[in-house]
Design a protein around this motif. Structure first.
Motif, PDB file in Angstrom:
ATOM      1  N   LEU A  22      32.016  91.629  43.091  1.00  0.00           N
ATOM      2  CA  LEU A  22      31.403  92.904  43.361  1.00  0.00           C
ATOM      3  C   LEU A  22      31.797  93.852  42.258  1.00  0.00           C
ATOM      4  O   LEU A  22      32.867  93.748  41.675  1.00  0.00           O
ATOM      5  CB  LEU A  22      31.879  93.457  44.704  1.00  0.00           C
ATOM      6  CG  LEU A  22      31.577  92.596  45.918  1.00  0.00           C
ATOM      7  CD1 LEU A  22      32.156  93.242  47.158  1.00  0.00           C
ATOM      8  CD2 LEU A  22      30.089  92.427  46.073  1.00  0.00           C
TER       9      LEU A  22
ATOM     10  N   ASP B 223      30.322  98.519  46.605  1.00  0.00           N
ATOM     11  CA  ASP B 223      29.642  97.356  47.156  1.00  0.00           C
ATOM     12  C   ASP B 223      30.285  96.920  48.461  1.00  0.00           C
ATOM     13  O   ASP B 223      30.779  95.806  48.588  1.00  0.00           O
ATOM     14  CB  ASP B 223      29.676  96.202  46.146  1.00  0.00           C
ATOM     15  CG  ASP B 223      28.444  96.191  45.265  1.00  0.00           C
ATOM     16  OD1 ASP B 223      27.455  96.842  45.624  1.00  0.00           O
ATOM     17  OD2 ASP B 223      28.468  95.522  44.221  1.00  0.00           O
TER      18      ASP B 223
ATOM     19  N   ARG C 116      26.662  89.037  46.861  1.00  0.00           N
ATOM     20  CA  ARG C 116      25.438  89.819  46.910  1.00  0.00           C
ATOM     21  C   ARG C 116      24.270  88.889  47.240  1.00  0.00           C
ATOM     22  O   ARG C 116      24.233  87.738  46.809  1.00  0.00           O
ATOM     23  CB  ARG C 116      25.138  90.469  45.562  1.00  0.00           C
ATOM     24  CG  ARG C 116      26.168  91.461  45.072  1.00  0.00           C
ATOM     25  CD  ARG C 116      25.700  92.062  43.743  1.00  0.00           C
ATOM     26  NE  ARG C 116      26.754  92.834  43.132  1.00  0.00           N
ATOM     27  CZ  ARG C 116      27.631  92.348  42.259  1.00  0.00           C
ATOM     28  NH1 ARG C 116      27.567  91.072  41.897  1.00  0.00           N
ATOM     29  NH2 ARG C 116      28.560  93.115  41.739  1.00  0.00           N
TER      30      ARG C 116
ATOM     31  N   ARG D 170      20.094  89.189  46.836  1.00  0.00           N
ATOM     32  CA  ARG D 170      18.990  89.990  46.288  1.00  0.00           C
ATOM     33  C   ARG D 170      17.676  89.292  46.591  1.00  0.00           C
ATOM     34  O   ARG D 170      17.462  88.146  46.197  1.00  0.00           O
ATOM     35  CB  ARG D 170      19.179  90.160  44.779  1.00  0.00           C
ATOM     36  CG  ARG D 170      18.000  90.759  44.010  1.00  0.00           C
ATOM     37  CD  ARG D 170      17.670  92.182  44.446  1.00  0.00           C
ATOM     38  NE  ARG D 170      17.006  92.935  43.402  1.00  0.00           N
ATOM     39  CZ  ARG D 170      15.691  92.910  43.143  1.00  0.00           C
ATOM     40  NH1 ARG D 170      14.894  92.149  43.883  1.00  0.00           N
ATOM     41  NH2 ARG D 170      15.184  93.629  42.164  1.00  0.00           N
TER      42      ARG D 170
ATOM     43  N   SER E  18      18.407  94.300  48.989  1.00  0.00           N
ATOM     44  CA  SER E  18      19.622  93.519  48.792  1.00  0.00           C
ATOM     45  C   SER E  18      20.638  93.823  49.882  1.00  0.00           C
ATOM     46  O   SER E  18      20.543  94.827  50.585  1.00  0.00           O
ATOM     47  CB  SER E  18      20.230  93.809  47.413  1.00  0.00           C
ATOM     48  OG  SER E  18      20.633  95.170  47.315  1.00  0.00           O
TER      49      SER E  18
ATOM     50  N   VAL F  94      25.122  92.779  50.891  1.00  0.00           N
ATOM     51  CA  VAL F  94      26.391  92.169  50.500  1.00  0.00           C
ATOM     52  C   VAL F  94      26.914  91.457  51.739  1.00  0.00           C
ATOM     53  O   VAL F  94      27.161  92.086  52.761  1.00  0.00           O
ATOM     54  CB  VAL F  94      27.404  93.215  50.008  1.00  0.00           C
ATOM     55  CG1 VAL F  94      28.728  92.551  49.657  1.00  0.00           C
ATOM     56  CG2 VAL F  94      26.849  93.966  48.799  1.00  0.00           C
TER      57      VAL F  94
ATOM     58  N   ARG G 176      19.509  98.623  48.359  1.00  0.00           N
ATOM     59  CA  ARG G 176      20.546  98.047  49.201  1.00  0.00           C
ATOM     60  C   ARG G 176      20.282  98.506  50.627  1.00  0.00           C
ATOM     61  O   ARG G 176      20.222  99.708  50.892  1.00  0.00           O
ATOM     62  CB  ARG G 176      21.929  98.484  48.713  1.00  0.00           C
ATOM     63  CG  ARG G 176      23.119  97.955  49.470  1.00  0.00           C
ATOM     64  CD  ARG G 176      23.330  96.450  49.316  1.00  0.00           C
ATOM     65  NE  ARG G 176      23.301  95.959  47.966  1.00  0.00           N
ATOM     66  CZ  ARG G 176      24.310  96.029  47.088  1.00  0.00           C
ATOM     67  NH1 ARG G 176      25.447  96.602  47.429  1.00  0.00           N
ATOM     68  NH2 ARG G 176      24.188  95.511  45.891  1.00  0.00           N
TER      69      ARG G 176
END
Length: 287
Positions: free
Chosen positions: A32, A38, A105, A107, A113, A115, A255
């Protein structure tokens, strides 16, 4: 950029931590950017916003529909160009190869996205035990085909069963994970129970769910989305902000849970660990 994974603790404690523990596993798991930037996506979001076309193209409907999955008993076949083909129960896999925690992560090619703290084991450990032959250049993955459970498979939305693939080098990379859980809990049905692939430097559609077969082969496999929409979904699927797809630019991402978009990173931030896999190749021409 390296992930700093910690031992997975209860979610309420996990999300309160301002700095993840560093250690030897951090070098393996990738990284990260900073723990403060993150933070892991919450369990509620990860388990309620899901692409799983075997059930529905509606992300918000999948969790309810997937309650019928029944992920036990579940057998996984290792076959093809291997000296030791096997069929194993998914729980036998977990006992044999153990469980590690990885914070990666994720995506999506759609521009969002997350985490995610995964539990699982490196795919390389399973493949090494199967002893690939010299002809094993690719690894093909196959999802369960069962329209009685997977309502979406009753419609010709995609060529079923869902298939994906990696090169043998990608499959053997230590970041490539077979996930059996998240946040220290069993993998929920909507997230691909009981076994899914996680390849953090590639777009999310490569992380095939509910795997029943892993086949090593000499020829590049024809993967599901690459057949259905090759302009957006190629075989390689490396996250690349420099390459616009048919749906548009991939330079920024949302995110989930954040208001502002953020810059997308080459190889999803894992370039230091994986760029060597594509030495001599023009990564901007890979789809």
């Amino acid at each position: 950029m390296r992930i700093a994974p910690s031992e997975i603790t209860p979610e309420s404690v996990y999300l309160d931590r301002r700095r993840l523990l560093t250690g030897g596993a951090a070098l393996l798991a990738g990284g990260l950017a900073r723990a403060d930037d993150d933070k892991p996506t919450s369990w509620d979001v990860i388990t309620s916003y899901n692409n799983f076309y075997e059930y529905s193209p509606d992300k918000h409907a999948v969790a309810e529909l997937a309650k019928n999955l029944r992920p036990r008993p579940w057998a996984v076949t290792i076959e093809g160009e291997v000296a030791r083909p096997r069929t194993l129960d998914v729980d036998e896999l977990a006992r044999e190869f153990g469980v590690q925690q990885r914070i990666y992560r994720l995506r999506c090619v759609e521009g969002w996205s997350m985490v995610i703290p995964w539990d699982g084991f490196p795919l390389a450990e399973l493949l090494k035990q199967a002893q690939p032959t010299s002809r094993a250049r690719y690894v093909k993955f196959v999802t369960l085909h069962d329209p009685a459970r997977f309502y979406g498979q009753r419609r010709p939305t995609l060529p079923w069963p869902y298939t994906e693939g990696l090169t043998i080098a990608e499959a053997m990379h230590p970041l490539t994970l077979l996930a059996t859980g998240l946040y220290g809990k069993a993998l929920p049905p909507q997230n691909g129970a009981p076994l899914r692939l996680v390849v953090p430097w590639k777009y999310g559609y490569k992380s095939i769910k509910s795997i029943v077969a892993i086949r090593l082969q000499e020829e590049q496999p024809a993967t599901t989305w690459a057949q259905a929409a090759p302009g957006d979904y190629g075989f390689w699927a490396n996250v690349n902000p420099r390459v616009a797809l048919a749906r548009g630019t991939q330079s920024r991402e949302n995110r989930v849970g954040e208001l502002r978009k953020r810059e997308t990173l080459l190889f999803n931030g894992y370039a230091e660990q994986v760029a060597h896999l594509y030495a001599g190749m023009d990564v901007d021409k890979l789809r």
